[in-house]
Design a protein around this motif. Structure first.
Motif, mmCIF file in Angstrom:
data_model
loop_
_atom_site.group_PDB
_atom_site.id
_atom_site.type_symbol
_atom_site.label_atom_id
_atom_site.label_comp_id
_atom_site.label_asym_id
_atom_site.label_seq_id
_atom_site.Cartn_x
_atom_site.Cartn_y
_atom_site.Cartn_z
ATOM 1 N N SER A 17 0.784 -1.217 -0.009
ATOM 2 C CA SER A 17 0.113 0.238 -0.032
ATOM 3 C C SER A 17 0.935 1.370 0.010
ATOM 4 O O SER A 17 2.079 1.180 0.450
ATOM 5 N N ARG A 19 0.236 5.704 0.181
ATOM 6 C CA ARG A 19 -0.782 6.975 0.085
ATOM 7 C C ARG A 19 -0.208 8.115 -0.536
ATOM 8 O O ARG A 19 1.174 8.556 -0.043
ATOM 9 N N SER A 21 -0.460 12.281 -1.354
ATOM 10 C CA SER A 21 -0.982 13.382 -0.822
ATOM 11 C C SER A 21 -0.946 14.442 -1.782
ATOM 12 O O SER A 21 0.075 14.516 -2.440
ATOM 13 N N PHE A 80 -6.291 13.115 -1.278
ATOM 14 C CA PHE A 80 -5.342 11.801 -1.033
ATOM 15 C C PHE A 80 -5.700 10.827 -1.900
ATOM 16 O O PHE A 80 -6.849 10.676 -2.453
ATOM 17 N N GLU A 82 -5.423 6.661 -1.509
ATOM 18 C CA GLU A 82 -4.914 5.495 -0.867
ATOM 19 C C GLU A 82 -4.906 4.413 -1.826
ATOM 20 O O GLU A 82 -5.817 3.976 -2.412
ATOM 21 N N ASN A 84 -4.145 0.793 -2.360
ATOM 22 C CA ASN A 84 -3.921 -0.747 -1.637
ATOM 23 C C ASN A 84 -3.785 -1.751 -2.741
ATOM 24 O O ASN A 84 -4.212 -1.674 -3.982
#
Length: 122
Positions: A17, A19, A21, A80, A82, A84
Motif C-alpha cells: 500500500s 498513500r 497526498s 489523498f 490511498e 492498496n
C-alpha cells in the motif's frame, strides 16, 4: 496562482500500500472537483480517480476500482489517494488535478501538479 504539490510516492512491493497526498493552493478549494491521473513510461496520461467538491461522490477508473480510495480534507486543502493491493502495472507518475468549473464533477481539468513517482516491484 494555483499550485498542486504531490507527495508520498516511492518504491513499494506488489500487494502493498501507499498513500499519496496533494497540497493544493487553490482559492475556494471546497468548490472544485479534484482528481488523480497517472502516466506510465511510454504511455499517455490516464484518469485514475476524482472526488466532488463536498467529498460525497467519487469516481474511479475500472483498473483501480476496489483497490484505490480518493478522499479530501477541505479544511486543509488536501486531496489523498490511498492505493492498496498495488500491482506492477500501477507504476507511473501520479498527478494531482484541479477541475476547471466549480460545482461540476465532469468537464476539463484546469491544472495538474508536477507529479510523484510510484514504482511497484514484482
Amino acid at each position: 496562482q494555483v499550485q498542486l504539490v504531490e507527495s508520498g510516492g516511492g518504491l513499494v512491493q506488489a500487494g502493498g500500500s501507499v498513500r499519496l497526498s496533494c497540497a493544493a493552493s487553490v482559492n475556494r478549494f471546497n468548490k472544485f472537483t479534484m482528481g488523480w491521473f497517472r502516466q506510465a513510461p511510454g504511455k499517455e496520461r490516464e484518469f485514475v480517480a476524482k472526488i466532488s467538491w463536498t467529498g460525497d461522490n467519487s469516481y474511479y477508473a475500472d483498473s483501480v476500482k476496489g483497490r484505490f480510495t480518493i478522499s479530501r480534507d477541505n479544511g486543509a486543502n488536501t486531496v489523498f489517494l490511498e492505493m492498496n493491493s498495488v500491482k506492477p502495472e500501477d507504476t507511473g507518475t501520479y498527478y494531482c488535478a484541479k477541475y476547471k468549473v466549480s460545482y461540476i464533477v465532469n468537464g476539463p481539468v484546469e491544472y495538474y501538479g508536477k507529479g510523484t513517482l510510484v514504482t511497484v516491484s514484482s
